[in-house]
Every structure is written in structure tokens, then in C-alpha cells.
Design an enzyme around this catalytic site. Structure first.
Site, PDB file in Angstrom:
ATOM      1  N   ARG A  69      54.465  46.991  24.204  1.00 10.81           N
ATOM      2  CA  ARG A  69      55.584  46.307  24.850  1.00 10.81           C
ATOM      3  C   ARG A  69      55.833  44.972  24.152  1.00 10.81           C
ATOM      4  O   ARG A  69      54.985  44.471  23.421  1.00 10.81           O
ATOM      5  CB  ARG A  69      55.324  46.139  26.345  1.00 10.81           C
ATOM      6  CG  ARG A  69      55.653  47.414  27.083  1.00 10.81           C
ATOM      7  CD  ARG A  69      55.273  47.376  28.525  1.00 10.81           C
ATOM      8  NE  ARG A  69      53.834  47.467  28.701  1.00 10.81           N
ATOM      9  CZ  ARG A  69      53.230  47.478  29.883  1.00 10.81           C
ATOM     10  NH1 ARG A  69      53.947  47.386  30.972  1.00 10.81           N
ATOM     11  NH2 ARG A  69      51.926  47.577  29.968  1.00 10.81           N
ATOM     12  N   PHE A  91      54.859  40.904  20.006  1.00 10.82           N
ATOM     13  CA  PHE A  91      55.146  39.607  19.390  1.00 10.82           C
ATOM     14  C   PHE A  91      53.840  38.841  19.141  1.00 10.82           C
ATOM     15  O   PHE A  91      53.641  38.247  18.080  1.00 10.82           O
ATOM     16  CB  PHE A  91      56.060  38.763  20.299  1.00 10.82           C
ATOM     17  CG  PHE A  91      57.533  39.121  20.232  1.00 10.82           C
ATOM     18  CD1 PHE A  91      57.986  40.153  19.422  1.00 10.82           C
ATOM     19  CD2 PHE A  91      58.465  38.409  20.982  1.00 10.82           C
ATOM     20  CE1 PHE A  91      59.344  40.484  19.367  1.00 10.82           C
ATOM     21  CE2 PHE A  91      59.831  38.718  20.933  1.00 10.82           C
ATOM     22  CZ  PHE A  91      60.259  39.768  20.124  1.00 10.82           C
ATOM     23  N   GLN A 118      69.250  42.258  23.689  1.00 16.91           N
ATOM     24  CA  GLN A 118      68.598  42.560  24.964  1.00 16.91           C
ATOM     25  C   GLN A 118      67.871  41.330  25.527  1.00 16.91           C
ATOM     26  O   GLN A 118      67.417  40.479  24.776  1.00 16.91           O
ATOM     27  CB  GLN A 118      67.657  43.780  24.853  1.00 16.91           C
ATOM     28  CG  GLN A 118      66.554  43.754  23.843  1.00 16.91           C
ATOM     29  CD  GLN A 118      66.995  44.235  22.466  1.00 16.91           C
ATOM     30  OE1 GLN A 118      67.993  43.758  21.949  1.00 16.91           O
ATOM     31  NE2 GLN A 118      66.240  45.111  21.855  1.00 16.91           N
ATOM     32  N   LYS A 155      66.809  46.935  17.757  1.00 16.93           N
ATOM     33  CA  LYS A 155      68.260  46.936  17.985  1.00 16.93           C
ATOM     34  C   LYS A 155      68.562  47.176  19.461  1.00 16.93           C
ATOM     35  O   LYS A 155      67.776  47.841  20.120  1.00 16.93           O
ATOM     36  CB  LYS A 155      68.897  48.028  17.118  1.00 16.93           C
ATOM     37  CG  LYS A 155      68.914  47.631  15.663  1.00 16.93           C
ATOM     38  CD  LYS A 155      69.611  48.691  14.830  1.00 16.93           C
ATOM     39  CE  LYS A 155      69.592  48.232  13.371  1.00 16.93           C
ATOM     40  NZ  LYS A 155      69.901  49.308  12.431  1.00 16.93           N
ATOM     41  N   TYR A 187      58.665  58.673  33.224  1.00 14.33           N
ATOM     42  CA  TYR A 187      58.194  57.438  33.877  1.00 14.33           C
ATOM     43  C   TYR A 187      59.225  56.919  34.882  1.00 14.33           C
ATOM     44  O   TYR A 187      58.895  56.651  36.037  1.00 14.33           O
ATOM     45  CB  TYR A 187      57.907  56.399  32.799  1.00 14.33           C
ATOM     46  CG  TYR A 187      57.244  55.150  33.317  1.00 14.33           C
ATOM     47  CD1 TYR A 187      55.948  55.178  33.815  1.00 14.33           C
ATOM     48  CD2 TYR A 187      57.921  53.924  33.310  1.00 14.33           C
ATOM     49  CE1 TYR A 187      55.330  54.030  34.289  1.00 14.33           C
ATOM     50  CE2 TYR A 187      57.309  52.773  33.772  1.00 14.33           C
ATOM     51  CZ  TYR A 187      56.017  52.824  34.259  1.00 14.33           C
ATOM     52  OH  TYR A 187      55.412  51.690  34.731  1.00 14.33           O
TER      53      TYR A 187
END
Ligand code: UGA
Length: 276
Positions: free
Chosen positions: A217, A222, A240, A236, A176
Site C-alpha cells: 500500500r 513510499f 488520486q 497513474k 475484498y
């Protein structure tokens, strides 16, 4: 008055020519611009199609292979006289007559682009080559939606357009990252060598309606976890940061401004959010 030639065939006729189709004088058949959208059944792409269809002078042709896109996203336009939907894989040449090309086709979520990495890079490289060949043949202007992933694992934050990135050429995401980098190179080479008018919009994290719930994503993950009442998973190292741009009229306006303005732009929201 009709006359007959010596061999008996009718050469002239007083019969008036057939009337043009009544549709020819309808507003839908006076298109100013015919626009091609590759990957138009996808999340961002279908919002773009909605926006383009608002201009009653334009015709919109969508091509999609439905790998991640869905006809449902375009349901309201199917059968519209200014709209055409073609099932087609852009790794094969496409011959249509258009004035503008919005080239968006490529799975953008890691789950999907890593599923068949060879196909992903073919879409980016051969697909973009085909769309540039089409742009060259018909003299169309072409906009490529690229990605913030062309920066790879960036060493500079935030990344300006002048930053060249820090990309692993052999990693599992390379199909990608590197695919989009080659697509950008092709765009510039067709511009320099063939004079094609090009635009590139590097899209950063964007979310909104019509995104697959299993997109994979961070924002959709979430939201899906919150809807299921589960704790949000932060991968982890946890330090970020991401920008998150919601799909909206503002987002689309930014894309249109990039179409009118500079060759290379980044579509990024101003705020970096720490995932924790
Ligand atoms: O290999 C090369 O030496 C040449 O490759 C390309 O030239 P060409 O192969 O003729 O292809 P283009 O006309 O640029 O088209 C590229 C691709 O787009 C496809 N295409 C072309 C036109 C079209 O309407 N639709 C379409 O899908 C073609 O089938 C082809 O696969 C480059 O444009 C040349 O600069 C280069 O010299």
C-alpha cells in the site's frame, strides 16, 4: 472418619477436599471479560491486542492462520496467563466461550487479498458467518473491522456513512470490496434477525509499526522506496488523494469509542493528501 460400604467401596471420607489451584485466587483468573480477536497476529490487530491486554481484568484469545500475520507481533504475550493464541482458519467453525469478539481477520493489502481471491471472499463471508454464529451461541457483542473499500470507486468525496458506494462486482478487487460488503450485510442481518449486538468500523488507510515492508500500500511503499534511496512511485493517474491515519493510541481510542458508540463508524483521518 472413613467408612466402608458393604461392597468395600469407600463412601465417605474425613479427608478434606483438595485445595483449589493457587492460581485461582491470582488476579489473572478473575477475568471480567473474555475477548476473542480474529486475525490478532496482524499489523492493526496486534496493536489492538496490546491495548486489550492492558486491562488486567480481561483475557484475550487470538485466532490467526498466519497468512499475513506473524507470531512475532504477539511475542511479548505468549505464555502470559491471560493470553491464548490459537492457529485457526475462521472459514472453519470455532467453538470458544467469549464475551466480546473483535473480528479483524482478512488480508487487507491488495497484493495479498488478490493472491487467492476465492480464499479472501471465503474469509469475509464464511468467516464472518462463523463469527456471527459464535456470537449468537454465546451472546457476545461483535465488532467487524470493515474497509473504506466498501465504497469502491466512490463518486462522492469524502464518503459519509450514508453513501452506498460505487463498486464493480466483477473486478479483481471485488473479492475484498464485495466480500466486506457481504460481511457488513451479514452483521446487520444477524442483528435484525437474531438480536446480536453489532459494531462496524470502516477503516481507511492506516500505517505504522509492524506493517509489512512489502505490504504494497502507498505509505509503506513510499517509506520502503525512501529507505532504499529510490524515487517515490506515484501510480497513474497521479491525481488520486488518500487519507493516512497513523497507528497510535489515538487510532485505538477511536476504535474503542466506536465499540461503545454508534453501530457504524468510519476510522478516517481528517486530511486528504494528494499523492503528488
Ligand atoms: O441457513 C439457515 O436457514 C440459517 O442459517 C443460520 O443458522 P445456522 O446455520 O444454524 O447457523 P448459526 O448458528 O447462525 O451459525 C452460523 C455458523 O457459525 C458457526 N458457529 C456457530 C457457533 C459457534 O460457537 N461457532 C461457530 O463457528 C456454525 O458452525 C455455522 O457455520 C442463521 O443464523 C439462521 O438465521 C438461518 O435461518
Amino acid at each position: 472418619m472413613a467408612t466402608k460400604s458393604s461392597n468395600g467401596e469407600q463412601q465417605t471420607s474425613s479427608k478434606p477436599p483438595p485445595l483449589p489451584s493457587p492460581l485461582r485466587s491470582s488476579k489473572y483468573f478473575q477475568a471480567n471479560t473474555r475477548i476473542l480477536v480474529t486475525g490478532g497476529a496482524g499489523f492493526i490487530d496486534s496493536h489492538l491486542v496490546d491495548k486489550l491486554m492492558e486491562n488486567e481484568k480481561d483475557e484475550v484469545i487470538v485466532v490467526d492462520n498466519y497468512f499475513t500475520g506473524s507470531k512475532d507481533n504477539l511475542r511479548k504475550w505468549i505464555d502470559h496467563p491471560r493470553f491464548e493464541l490459537i492457529r485457526h482458519d475462521i472459514t472453519l467453525p470455532l467453538f470458544v466461550e467469549v464475551d466480546k469478539i473483535y473480528h479483524l481477520a482478512c488480508p487487507a493489502s491488495p497484493i495479498f487479498y488478490k493472491y487467492n481471491p476465492v480464499k479472501t471472499i471465503k474469509t469475509n463471508v464464511i468467516g464472518t458467518l462463523n463469527m456471527l454464529g459464535l456470537a449468537k451461541r454465546v451472546g457476545a457483542r461483535i465488532l467487524l473491522t470493515s474497509t473504506s473499500e466498501v465504497y469502491g470507486d466512490p463518486l462522492t468525496h469524502p464518503q459519509p456513512e450514508t453513501y452506498w458506494g460505487n463498486v464493480n462486482p466483477i473486478g479483481v478487487r471485488s473479492c475484498y470490496d464485495e466480500g466486506n460488503r457481504v460481511a457488513e450485510t451479514l452483521m446487520y442481518d444477524y442483528h435484525r434477525q437474531h438480536g446480536i449486538e453489532i459494531r462496524i468500523a470502516r477503516i481507511f488507510n492506516t500505517y505504522g509499526p509492524r506493517m509489512n515492508i512489502d505490504d504494497g500500500r502507498v505509505v509503506s511503499n513510499f517509506i520502503a522506496e525512501a529507505l532504499r534511496g529510490e524515487p517515490l512511485t506515484v501510480q497513474k493517474p497521479g491525481s488520486q488523494t488518500r487519507t493516512a491515519f497513523v497507528m497510535s493510541r489515538t487510532w485505538l481510542t477511536a476504535l474503542f469509542v466506536s465499540w461503545r458508540g454508534r453501530t457504524l463508524v468510519r476510522l478516517i483521518s481528517g486530511t486528504q493528501v494528494n499523492l503528488q
